[in-house]
Design a protein around this motif. Structure first.
Motif, PDB file in Angstrom:
ATOM      1  N   LEU A 149     -58.348  47.184 -28.075  1.00 24.91           N
ATOM      2  CA  LEU A 149     -57.780  45.831 -28.099  1.00 24.91           C
ATOM      3  C   LEU A 149     -56.828  45.618 -26.931  1.00 24.91           C
ATOM      4  O   LEU A 149     -56.858  44.574 -26.269  1.00 24.91           O
ATOM      5  CB  LEU A 149     -57.044  45.589 -29.418  1.00 24.91           C
ATOM      6  N   LEU A 150     -55.969  46.586 -26.668  1.00 31.54           N
ATOM      7  CA  LEU A 150     -54.995  46.444 -25.591  1.00 31.54           C
ATOM      8  C   LEU A 150     -55.687  46.296 -24.244  1.00 31.54           C
ATOM      9  O   LEU A 150     -55.352  45.400 -23.457  1.00 31.54           O
ATOM     10  CB  LEU A 150     -54.055  47.656 -25.577  1.00 31.54           C
ATOM     11  N   LEU A 151     -56.666  47.144 -23.960  1.00 33.17           N
ATOM     12  CA  LEU A 151     -57.360  47.070 -22.673  1.00 33.17           C
ATOM     13  C   LEU A 151     -58.124  45.759 -22.532  1.00 33.17           C
ATOM     14  O   LEU A 151     -58.174  45.167 -21.445  1.00 33.17           O
ATOM     15  CB  LEU A 151     -58.306  48.254 -22.529  1.00 33.17           C
ATOM     16  N   GLY A 152     -58.726  45.292 -23.624  1.00 25.93           N
ATOM     17  CA  GLY A 152     -59.444  44.023 -23.571  1.00 25.93           C
ATOM     18  C   GLY A 152     -58.523  42.850 -23.301  1.00 25.93           C
ATOM     19  O   GLY A 152     -58.837  41.971 -22.478  1.00 25.93           O
ATOM     20  N   VAL A 153     -57.377  42.808 -23.975  1.00 24.00           N
ATOM     21  CA  VAL A 153     -56.418  41.721 -23.748  1.00 24.00           C
ATOM     22  C   VAL A 153     -55.883  41.758 -22.321  1.00 24.00           C
ATOM     23  O   VAL A 153     -55.768  40.722 -21.647  1.00 24.00           O
ATOM     24  CB  VAL A 153     -55.261  41.809 -24.763  1.00 24.00           C
ATOM     25  N   LEU A 154     -55.559  42.939 -21.823  1.00 21.90           N
ATOM     26  CA  LEU A 154     -55.046  43.056 -20.453  1.00 21.90           C
ATOM     27  C   LEU A 154     -56.094  42.622 -19.433  1.00 21.90           C
ATOM     28  O   LEU A 154     -55.763  41.977 -18.428  1.00 21.90           O
ATOM     29  CB  LEU A 154     -54.620  44.506 -20.182  1.00 21.90           C
ATOM     30  N   THR A 155     -57.346  42.960 -19.684  1.00 23.16           N
ATOM     31  CA  THR A 155     -58.417  42.551 -18.768  1.00 23.16           C
ATOM     32  C   THR A 155     -58.550  41.035 -18.736  1.00 23.16           C
ATOM     33  O   THR A 155     -58.665  40.426 -17.659  1.00 23.16           O
ATOM     34  CB  THR A 155     -59.751  43.190 -19.193  1.00 23.16           C
ATOM     35  N   TYR A 156     -58.536  40.424 -19.902  1.00 17.49           N
ATOM     36  CA  TYR A 156     -58.649  38.964 -19.949  1.00 17.49           C
ATOM     37  C   TYR A 156     -57.448  38.305 -19.263  1.00 17.49           C
ATOM     38  O   TYR A 156     -57.603  37.329 -18.517  1.00 17.49           O
ATOM     39  CB  TYR A 156     -58.757  38.492 -21.391  1.00 17.49           C
ATOM     40  N   LEU A 204     -51.103  35.600 -25.677  1.00 19.82           N
ATOM     41  CA  LEU A 204     -51.846  36.841 -25.488  1.00 19.82           C
ATOM     42  C   LEU A 204     -50.976  37.913 -24.833  1.00 19.82           C
ATOM     43  O   LEU A 204     -51.106  39.106 -25.144  1.00 19.82           O
ATOM     44  CB  LEU A 204     -53.091  36.585 -24.634  1.00 19.82           C
ATOM     45  N   MET A 205     -50.085  37.494 -23.957  1.00 18.33           N
ATOM     46  CA  MET A 205     -49.183  38.461 -23.320  1.00 18.33           C
ATOM     47  C   MET A 205     -48.245  39.064 -24.344  1.00 18.33           C
ATOM     48  O   MET A 205     -47.993  40.281 -24.335  1.00 18.33           O
ATOM     49  CB  MET A 205     -48.384  37.766 -22.218  1.00 18.33           C
ATOM     50  N   MET A 206     -47.742  38.249 -25.236  1.00 18.68           N
ATOM     51  CA  MET A 206     -46.876  38.767 -26.289  1.00 18.68           C
ATOM     52  C   MET A 206     -47.639  39.715 -27.216  1.00 18.68           C
ATOM     53  O   MET A 206     -47.096  40.722 -27.678  1.00 18.68           O
ATOM     54  CB  MET A 206     -46.279  37.618 -27.098  1.00 18.68           C
ATOM     55  N   LEU A 207     -48.904  39.404 -27.473  1.00 19.89           N
ATOM     56  CA  LEU A 207     -49.718  40.290 -28.303  1.00 19.89           C
ATOM     57  C   LEU A 207     -49.915  41.635 -27.600  1.00 19.89           C
ATOM     58  O   LEU A 207     -49.829  42.692 -28.242  1.00 19.89           O
ATOM     59  CB  LEU A 207     -51.071  39.644 -28.590  1.00 19.89           C
ATOM     60  N   ALA A 208     -50.174  41.603 -26.302  1.00 14.43           N
ATOM     61  CA  ALA A 208     -50.351  42.852 -25.560  1.00 14.43           C
ATOM     62  C   ALA A 208     -49.088  43.707 -25.623  1.00 14.43           C
ATOM     63  O   ALA A 208     -49.155  44.927 -25.805  1.00 14.43           O
ATOM     64  CB  ALA A 208     -50.723  42.549 -24.106  1.00 14.43           C
ATOM     65  N   ILE A 209     -47.931  43.073 -25.497  1.00 16.61           N
ATOM     66  CA  ILE A 209     -46.667  43.820 -25.576  1.00 16.61           C
ATOM     67  C   ILE A 209     -46.495  44.428 -26.967  1.00 16.61           C
ATOM     68  O   ILE A 209     -46.058  45.579 -27.104  1.00 16.61           O
ATOM     69  CB  ILE A 209     -45.489  42.889 -25.225  1.00 16.61           C
ATOM     70  N   SER A 210     -46.858  43.672 -27.998  1.00 15.29           N
ATOM     71  CA  SER A 210     -46.725  44.213 -29.352  1.00 15.29           C
ATOM     72  C   SER A 210     -47.671  45.393 -29.563  1.00 15.29           C
ATOM     73  O   SER A 210     -47.328  46.354 -30.260  1.00 15.29           O
ATOM     74  CB  SER A 210     -47.002  43.126 -30.385  1.00 15.29           C
ATOM     75  N   LEU A 211     -48.865  45.349 -28.966  1.00 15.09           N
ATOM     76  CA  LEU A 211     -49.795  46.468 -29.077  1.00 15.09           C
ATOM     77  C   LEU A 211     -49.236  47.711 -28.380  1.00 15.09           C
ATOM     78  O   LEU A 211     -49.425  48.839 -28.849  1.00 15.09           O
ATOM     79  CB  LEU A 211     -51.149  46.090 -28.475  1.00 15.09           C
ATOM     80  N   VAL A 212     -48.560  47.512 -27.262  1.00  9.63           N
ATOM     81  CA  VAL A 212     -47.934  48.635 -26.564  1.00  9.63           C
ATOM     82  C   VAL A 212     -46.925  49.324 -27.481  1.00  9.63           C
ATOM     83  O   VAL A 212     -46.865  50.563 -27.560  1.00  9.63           O
ATOM     84  CB  VAL A 212     -47.252  48.156 -25.266  1.00  9.63           C
TER      85      VAL A 212
END
Length: 606
Positions: free
Chosen positions: A220-227, A245-253
């Motif tokens: 999920l993290l790699l997919g969000v970062l790619t998009y 989506l950026m906030m979601l990526a940070i939460s996944l980190v």
């Protein structure tokens, strides 16, 4: 009947286990210990070593104690090299036996020093692929996914936060990274209408996984970062989506505990040995490939959050931590991927840019005294940033892949630092000085003039590098590249029309002519639009052409007016911060009304 393995009695450990101070567990055969068997060493009793230590006694001279310590260290180094050699041999045998594409001559490698190299399997999981994926087709076969190949060859090199070697196929990603593969298919779709449909499906999958199922995984993290990296949403009215989506990526980190304090070097070594436990007796949980994959992901999240924060102004950037510094160092020393050098340079440039942003935010919060030209700490920090930037720029290898892309990024970062210097050099506001400038505002002063002229030189260098980029490479540029282009041209517009008694607009125009620049950019983008992959009428470059053409019409209509207007006429003029342009944060190039509302450009401008 074979005996069950058991620990050797006290004082009966073999030579190698005794030196390494490891528990000596006898193998089932009883002729060797498990450690020596795994390291392919001759298992010998340690009687001579024990006897030597008894003779030395507690009164041994310091030199003898030092010699013993050196001997133990040398033995540990020898053990590590033996483990690495064993690991190489094991991977080679597995590749020959199973006929897999997991370990190939093209596979990346982890290199330590100059004497040993450990091949890293691109499998992100501790186990090998299932049987049905062990004979995946080679990248040159007819089954190779064209979009994946385009992404790997034409897009990823501009922001290489993923290690997608030739042995990683679409079938492999479909099995292990399905969401990442979906994101790659989305960003390699250049028609806006078609991309919107794929983006909707991507969001549905993401929301189901992240919110309904509350999943947190590296896919999920790699997919969000790619998009996010190759998103066109910020230019087409989708800035809010990018922010979410950026906030979601940070939460996944955070959910993946990528900020967990630990020794990355120790973890990496344990992963390489494939079976060695850590000091707490826990086995390694991931392969070297998966380990480095996570380190690149957290650094990419910092990079993208820094860009989204400054360009869209909707949240703060991910905070830089010591663990991120360790991740950067580990990626550098392992040199596991040929594009890691470029990625490391991009991260370090962005870190300097973020530090400049931090000092600007502190200045806005009220640092310094109101009547000072600029506080000494801030000016010293500015000089430090400039020095660090030039040192980093000097470290770029001329043969680095995508050096033209890296140079444009570097010029923008220096431009940002200079604009930060302009904003923090606070002018005195006495009535006498304000009256001397008339209604046009306060004169710039030497420090601000220097920062602004440096900015002119940065813009010229950015444009020079932009013109050298092949049109084929422009197609795959990420979001931040086009955002930087827009901000660079916008700042040039301000510098070309700034009304101030101490500022020479004509010198700016002689150095970088705004209208000629816009014409050259239109020509460059038009050539790029002829590439075979862009044979549609609604790709991003069409919208950017529309923006630049209307900016040219605006500039042409006001060009002579600005130069003939007295400096003391009208309202006070200034140069806005690059992070405080509201029109960019609301950009929608597909809406003609936006041009008139946000920029004062009629939709019928020709």
């Amino acid at each position: 009947m074979e005996r069950s393995p058991h620990s050797s009695a006290y004082g009966q450990a073999c030579t190698h286990c005794y030196k390494a101070k490891c528990r000596c567990v006898r193998a089932r055969s009883g002729e060797t210990c498990d450690r020596c068997l795994r390291l392919k060493k001759r298992c010998e009793p340690s009687e001579t070593v024990r006897r030597r230590n008894v003779h030395n006694g507690h009164n041994a001279p310091a030199a003898s104690v030092s010699d013993r310590r050196i001997a133990r260290l040398e033995d540990k180094v020898e053990d590590l090299l033996s483990v690495i050699q064993s690991f190489i041999g094991s991977n080679t045998r597995n590749a020959n036996t199973a006929n897999t594409s997991l370990v190939t001559p093209d596979s990346t490698a982890l290199t330590f020093g100059t004497s040993s190299t450990a091949t890293v399997s691109p499998n992100p999981d501790p186990t090998y692929l299932p049987t049905q994926y062990q004979s995946t087709p080679s990248p040159s076969s007819n089954q190779t996914d064209e979009q994946l190949e385009f992404f790997r060859a034409r897009m990823l090199p501009s922001f290489p936060f993923l290690d997608l070697g030739p042995s990683i196929t679409a079938g492999y990603l479909r099995q292990h990274r399905p969401f990442l593969l979906h994101a790659i298919h989305t960003v390699t779709t250049f028609s806006t209408q078609e991309r919107l449909a794929k983006a909707e499906e991507l969001k549905r999958l993401l929301f189901t996984s992240a919110w309904s199922n509350v999943d947190s995984n590296i896919d999920l993290l790699l997919g969000v970062l790619t998009y996010l990296a190759w998103s066109t949403d910020p230019f087409l009215g989708g800035a809010d989506l990018v922010s979410r989506l950026m906030m979601l990526a940070i939460s996944l980190v955070y959910d993946l505990r990528l900020f967990k304090p630990s020794s990355l070097d120790v973890q990496l070594m344990m992963a390489i040995t494939q079976g060695r436990a850590d000091e707490n007796g826990h086995p390694p949980s991931e392969t070297p490939y998966a380990f480095l994959e996570k380190q690149r992901a957290v650094l990419a999240c910092f990079f993208l959050s820094s860009n989204v924060s400054s360009h869209l102004g909707r949240q703060d950037a991910l905070r830089w931590t010591p663990q991120m510094g360790e991740a950067l160092r580990v990626i550098e020393i392992t040199n596991a991927c040929s594009t890691d050098r470029l990625f490391i340079s991009q991260i370090r440039l962005q870190l300097l840019k973020q530090r400049a942003d931090d000092i600007r935010q502190q200045d806005e919060a009220g640092m310094g005294t109101e009547n000072d030209v600029a506080s000494a700490p801030r000016l010293l920090y500015l000089k430090t940033l400039r020095r660090q930037f030039h040192e980093l720029r000097a470290s770029f290898a001329p043969d680095l892949q995508q050096i033209d892309i890296l140079n444009t990024h570097a010029q923008y970062v220096e431009l940002y630092i200079n604009q930060m210097g302009y904003s923090i050099t606070h002018e005195p506001q006495s009535p006498e000085e304000f009256g001397r400038a008339g209604n046009g505002g306060v004169p710039l002063g030497f420090q601000r003039l220097e920062c602004l002229w440096r900015s002119v030189e940065n813009i010229k260098s950015w444009l020079d590098n932009f013109y050298t980029i092949p049109t084929a490479n422009l197609i795959g540029q990420p979001f931040h590249f086009w955002s930087q282009m827009i901000l660079t041209v916008t700042l040039l517009k301000y510098l070309s029309t700034l009304r101030d008694p101490d500022w020479d607009c004509q010198a700016v125009r002689n150095t970088v002519h705004l209208i000629s620049t816009l014409d050259s950019m239109l020509q460059k983008i038009e050539l790029t639009s002829r590439e075979p992959e862009l044979q549609c009428d609604d790709h991003l470059l069409k919208y950017l052409t529309k923006l630049i053409a209307r900016c040219r019409g605006w500039a042409e209509a006001r060009w002579n007016v600005a130069s003939q207007t007295p400096h003391n006429a009208g309202a006070r003029h200034h140069i806005p911060d690059l992070d405080q342009m509201a029109w960019l944060q609301s950009m929608d190039l597909g809406d003609d009304q936006w041009f008139e509302t946000a920029l004062g450009m009629p939709a019928t401008f020709s």
